[in-house]
Design an enzyme around this catalytic site. Structure first.
Site, PDB file in Angstrom:
ATOM      1  N   LYS A  55     -28.422  26.130   3.446  1.00 55.09           N
ATOM      2  CA  LYS A  55     -29.715  25.891   4.103  1.00 55.09           C
ATOM      3  C   LYS A  55     -29.504  25.287   5.488  1.00 55.09           C
ATOM      4  O   LYS A  55     -30.122  25.720   6.463  1.00 55.09           O
ATOM      5  CB  LYS A  55     -30.569  24.931   3.256  1.00 55.09           C
ATOM      6  CG  LYS A  55     -31.830  24.459   3.968  1.00 55.09           C
ATOM      7  CD  LYS A  55     -32.613  23.468   3.140  1.00 55.09           C
ATOM      8  CE  LYS A  55     -32.182  22.040   3.281  1.00 55.09           C
ATOM      9  NZ  LYS A  55     -32.716  21.330   4.454  1.00 55.09           N
ATOM     10  N   ASN A  56     -28.628  24.270   5.567  1.00 53.13           N
ATOM     11  CA  ASN A  56     -28.483  23.545   6.825  1.00 53.13           C
ATOM     12  C   ASN A  56     -27.733  24.331   7.897  1.00 53.13           C
ATOM     13  O   ASN A  56     -27.646  23.886   9.036  1.00 53.13           O
ATOM     14  CB  ASN A  56     -27.803  22.190   6.596  1.00 53.13           C
ATOM     15  CG  ASN A  56     -28.771  21.189   5.976  1.00 53.13           C
ATOM     16  OD1 ASN A  56     -29.961  21.477   5.816  1.00 53.13           O
ATOM     17  ND2 ASN A  56     -28.273  20.013   5.623  1.00 53.13           N
ATOM     18  N   CYS A  81     -38.289  15.128   5.443  1.00 54.53           N
ATOM     19  CA  CYS A  81     -38.030  14.219   4.320  1.00 54.53           C
ATOM     20  C   CYS A  81     -38.372  12.788   4.707  1.00 54.53           C
ATOM     21  O   CYS A  81     -38.082  12.351   5.817  1.00 54.53           O
ATOM     22  CB  CYS A  81     -36.546  14.250   3.958  1.00 54.53           C
ATOM     23  SG  CYS A  81     -36.081  15.564   2.859  1.00 54.53           S
ATOM     24  N   ARG A 126     -35.877   8.394  11.293  1.00 53.61           N
ATOM     25  CA  ARG A 126     -35.343   9.663  11.813  1.00 53.61           C
ATOM     26  C   ARG A 126     -35.903  10.039  13.193  1.00 53.61           C
ATOM     27  O   ARG A 126     -36.647  11.003  13.339  1.00 53.61           O
ATOM     28  CB  ARG A 126     -35.589  10.787  10.813  1.00 53.61           C
ATOM     29  CG  ARG A 126     -35.005  10.485   9.466  1.00 53.61           C
ATOM     30  CD  ARG A 126     -35.056  11.664   8.539  1.00 53.61           C
ATOM     31  NE  ARG A 126     -33.921  12.551   8.734  1.00 53.61           N
ATOM     32  CZ  ARG A 126     -33.699  13.623   7.977  1.00 53.61           C
ATOM     33  NH1 ARG A 126     -34.525  13.944   7.029  1.00 53.61           N
ATOM     34  NH2 ARG A 126     -32.643  14.377   8.182  1.00 53.61           N
ATOM     35  N   ASP A 133     -25.877  13.690   1.929  1.00 51.78           N
ATOM     36  CA  ASP A 133     -26.680  14.619   1.123  1.00 51.78           C
ATOM     37  C   ASP A 133     -26.167  14.757  -0.313  1.00 51.78           C
ATOM     38  O   ASP A 133     -26.789  15.451  -1.113  1.00 51.78           O
ATOM     39  CB  ASP A 133     -26.724  16.005   1.788  1.00 51.78           C
ATOM     40  CG  ASP A 133     -27.636  16.018   3.011  1.00 51.78           C
ATOM     41  OD1 ASP A 133     -28.357  15.030   3.236  1.00 51.78           O
ATOM     42  OD2 ASP A 133     -27.626  17.028   3.736  1.00 51.78           O
ATOM     43  N   ARG A 141     -37.388  23.518  -1.663  1.00 49.00           N
ATOM     44  CA  ARG A 141     -37.031  23.541  -0.241  1.00 49.00           C
ATOM     45  C   ARG A 141     -35.544  23.804  -0.061  1.00 49.00           C
ATOM     46  O   ARG A 141     -35.150  24.354   0.959  1.00 49.00           O
ATOM     47  CB  ARG A 141     -37.362  22.186   0.409  1.00 49.00           C
ATOM     48  CG  ARG A 141     -38.835  21.935   0.597  1.00 49.00           C
ATOM     49  CD  ARG A 141     -39.032  20.640   1.369  1.00 49.00           C
ATOM     50  NE  ARG A 141     -38.099  20.586   2.472  1.00 49.00           N
ATOM     51  CZ  ARG A 141     -37.546  19.485   2.947  1.00 49.00           C
ATOM     52  NH1 ARG A 141     -37.858  18.314   2.453  1.00 49.00           N
ATOM     53  NH2 ARG A 141     -36.699  19.529   3.947  1.00 49.00           N
TER      54      ARG A 141
HETATM   55  C1  UD1 Z   1     -28.839  16.842   9.137  1.00 54.45           C
HETATM   56  C2  UD1 Z   1     -29.127  17.553   7.844  1.00 54.45           C
HETATM   57  C3  UD1 Z   1     -29.392  16.549   6.737  1.00 54.45           C
HETATM   58  C4  UD1 Z   1     -28.235  15.560   6.649  1.00 54.45           C
HETATM   59  C5  UD1 Z   1     -27.929  14.947   8.011  1.00 54.45           C
HETATM   60  C6  UD1 Z   1     -26.694  14.071   8.013  1.00 54.45           C
HETATM   61  C7  UD1 Z   1     -30.159  19.645   8.517  1.00 54.45           C
HETATM   62  C8  UD1 Z   1     -31.362  20.511   8.540  1.00 54.45           C
HETATM   63  N1  UD1 Z   1     -30.291  18.415   8.007  1.00 54.45           N
HETATM   64  O1  UD1 Z   1     -30.000  16.094   9.461  1.00 54.45           O
HETATM   65  O2  UD1 Z   1     -29.522  17.266   5.497  1.00 54.45           O
HETATM   66  O3  UD1 Z   1     -28.569  14.526   5.752  1.00 54.45           O
HETATM   67  O4  UD1 Z   1     -27.731  15.971   8.988  1.00 54.45           O
HETATM   68  O5  UD1 Z   1     -25.585  14.791   7.586  1.00 54.45           O
HETATM   69  O6  UD1 Z   1     -29.081  20.058   8.926  1.00 54.45           O
HETATM   70  N2  UD1 Z   1     -30.630   9.858  14.803  1.00 54.45           N
HETATM   71  C9  UD1 Z   1     -31.156   9.089  15.814  1.00 54.45           C
HETATM   72  N3  UD1 Z   1     -31.697   9.704  16.900  1.00 54.45           N
HETATM   73  C10 UD1 Z   1     -31.727  11.061  17.024  1.00 54.45           C
HETATM   74  C11 UD1 Z   1     -31.177  11.858  15.978  1.00 54.45           C
HETATM   75  C12 UD1 Z   1     -30.630  11.227  14.890  1.00 54.45           C
HETATM   76  O7  UD1 Z   1     -31.132   7.866  15.731  1.00 54.45           O
HETATM   77  O8  UD1 Z   1     -32.242  11.559  18.035  1.00 54.45           O
HETATM   78  C13 UD1 Z   1     -30.048   9.193  13.620  1.00 54.45           C
HETATM   79  C14 UD1 Z   1     -30.762   9.568  12.341  1.00 54.45           C
HETATM   80  O9  UD1 Z   1     -31.910   8.803  12.116  1.00 54.45           O
HETATM   81  C15 UD1 Z   1     -29.671   9.294  11.326  1.00 54.45           C
HETATM   82  C16 UD1 Z   1     -28.394   9.680  12.064  1.00 54.45           C
HETATM   83  O10 UD1 Z   1     -28.727   9.652  13.458  1.00 54.45           O
HETATM   84  O11 UD1 Z   1     -29.627   7.928  11.011  1.00 54.45           O
HETATM   85  C17 UD1 Z   1     -27.859  11.048  11.731  1.00 54.45           C
HETATM   86  O12 UD1 Z   1     -28.886  12.016  11.923  1.00 54.45           O
HETATM   87  P1  UD1 Z   1     -28.547  13.552  12.157  1.00 54.45           P
HETATM   88  O13 UD1 Z   1     -27.073  13.748  11.972  1.00 54.45           O
HETATM   89  O14 UD1 Z   1     -29.123  13.996  13.430  1.00 54.45           O
HETATM   90  O15 UD1 Z   1     -29.295  14.243  10.917  1.00 54.45           O
HETATM   91  P2  UD1 Z   1     -30.193  15.553  10.951  1.00 54.45           P
HETATM   92  O16 UD1 Z   1     -29.579  16.556  11.856  1.00 54.45           O
HETATM   93  O17 UD1 Z   1     -31.601  15.208  11.101  1.00 54.45           O
END
Ligand code: UD1
Length: 429
Positions: free
Chosen positions: A22-23, A126, A131, A316, A408
């Site tokens: 999915k990701n 989620c 986030r 995850d 999902r």
């Molecule tokens: C993706 C995955 C999710 C997984 C996560 C971490 C998808 C669709 N989702 O989520 O399943 O749990 O990676 O492996 O691929 N952060 C900030 N500012 C930002 C962006 C992120 O502070 O602008 C923080 C987030 O709140 C979190 C951390 O960085 O604490 C990691 O987030 P990120 O790696 O970006 O996760 P996602 O890409 O949202």
């Protein structure tokens, strides 16, 4: 709303085919916005998130076709999507769609890179912590986009196109790295991404972008260098296997006992998690078909695990590991470092008799002799499936409510578990 009813206590035996990730599928679908040609994606899982993203892309004007099922294809065979963003009619991604899935916010990158403008609602998704998207927006600014926030929308402008630049992430971010990769591929000049995420899904996106004509080096390491090109073209790309689905079923086998081959997946996608399973007492082997996981009558040993960006233990799989450790012979410690508030499964696992104490980002799990079935509530995607794992080992009947979270992210869950002997039934609303 549908419910899933599980009668626990049966070991799992057989073969579970692993779906496309999915990701990976979500950013790959979004990458179709970068070209006027057709992008063909093979092995796309049939999931609610994929359907929702098709609607969101459709709203921008992306046409899609789904290749029909061929004779001999089973339910678990992924679908082939052909996406064409030749006639993009709208660079706005509205609130009612984006608020349902956080990853759809990432359309901001290809839209501003190719059309010089994007208006995208702030995301939802989620309910695990706040986030934010600050790192994504900083990355786009480093490539010359002007960003403003108005009425819950992020508006990005780059009327003369994006320019290559240096992006040094203060924190490892999967979303930030995906966005930077897509935007930089069409920027004028060279972009260097430092402290890039190294997840296999990043490598998969980079591989697909390269087939589309992008010039990318270093994907899978913490420094990625992209030489921008003026246009990208169509390509065919197969989505990589889902490492989280793989790890989830591996934990299901570890908790029930039995012998299952996870077909079509690869150990290197989740080596750290497989090492933890081996430490806990499961036998894990790479085979020609995929990964074989088995466990005989011997009990489970407790483990100490901290979630980390790839190649560390994935956040995850944290909830699933916790479900497994609820019945280990001793006390486990599981620390969550990626997301705050990602312990919502703890209260539900307690309803089944688990003993878990929370202390900030640490969960201390004291193994119990047995869990007992009960009605529980799915709260987010990974939490939901941890309840399935617990239900598979609990005595009696566990009813999981609000299973739309499972739909999902897990393709054909009941069918996959059912064919290995689990007693799992969906009750349609
Ligand atoms: C993706 C995955 C999710 C997984 C996560 C971490 C998808 C669709 N989702 O989520 O399943 O749990 O990676 O492996 O691929 N952060 C900030 N500012 C930002 C962006 C992120 O502070 O602008 C923080 C987030 O709140 C979190 C951390 O960085 O604490 C990691 O987030 P990120 O790696 O970006 O996760 P996602 O890409 O949202």
């Amino acid at each position: 709303m549908d419910r899933i009813v599980i009668r626990g206590g049966t070991p799992l035996n057989g073969v579970i085919p692993i779906s496309g990730a999915k990701n990976a599928a979500l950013p790959l679908m979004i990458a179709s916005l970068l070209t006027e040609d057709t992008l063909e994606l093979v092995n796309v899982p049939r999931l609610a998130d994929v359907q929702l993203l098709l609607r969101i892309l459709g709203n921008h004007g992306v046409d899609h076709t789904v290749a029909g099922k061929r004779p001999g294809q089973s339910l678990e065979t992924g679908q082939t999507l052909r996406l064409s963003a030749r006639d993009v009619i709208d660079t706005t991604a509205p609130y009612d769609l984006v608020s349902r899935m956080r990853a759809s916010f990432w359309v901001i990158a290809p839209l501003v890179a190719r059309f010089g403008e994007a208006r995208v609602s702030m995301p939802g998704g989620c309910a695990i912590g706040t986030r934010p998207v600050d790192l994504l927006l900083t990355a786009l600014e480093r490539l010359g986009a002007e960003i403003e926030v108005d009425g819950g929308y992020v508006i990005a402008h780059a009327p003369r196109g994006l320019k290559g630049g240096e992006i040094a992430f203060s924190k490892v971010t999967v979303s930030g790295t995906h966005v930077a990769l897509m935007a930089a591929s069409l920027a004028d000049g060279t972009t260097v991404i430092d402290n890039a995420a190294r997840e296999p899904e990043i490598v998969d996106l980079a591989n697909c972008l390269s087939k589309m004509g992008a010039r990318i080096g270093g994907a899978g390491t913490s420094q990625i260098v992209i030489d921008g090109v003026p246009r990208l073209h169509g390509a065919t790309h197969e989505v990589l296997p889902d490492r989280i689905e793989t790890g989830t079923y591996a934990m299901a086998v570890a908790v029930t006992g039995g012998d299952v081959t996870l077909a079509g997946t690869r150990p290197e996608l989740l080596q750290t998690a497989l090492d933890v399973l081996a430490e806990a007492g499961a036998t894990v082997q790479a085979t020609n078909e995929g990964i074989r996981v088995h466990r005989n009558g011997a009990g489970l040993s407790p483990v100490d695990v901290t979630t980390d960006p790839f190649p560390g233990f994935p956040t995850d799989l944290q909830a699933q590991l916790m479900a497994l450790m609820t019945v280990a012979n001793g006390t486990s410690r599981i620390r969550e470092t990626i997301f705050e508030n990602r312990f919502m499964h703890v209260g539900e696992l307690a309803r089944l008799g688990a003993r878990i104490r929370l202390d900030g980002d640490l969960a201390v799990v004291e193994g119990v002799d047995r869990l007992r079935g009960a009605p529980v509530m799915a709260t987010d995607l990974r939490a939901s499936v941890s309840l399935v794992i617990a239900g598979l080992v609990a005595e009696g009947e566990t009813t999981i409510n609000r299973v739309y979270h499972l739909d999902r992210g897990f393709e054909a869950l009941e069918a996959k578990l059912g064919r290995c002997g689990a007693q799992v039934e969906r009750i349609r609303a």
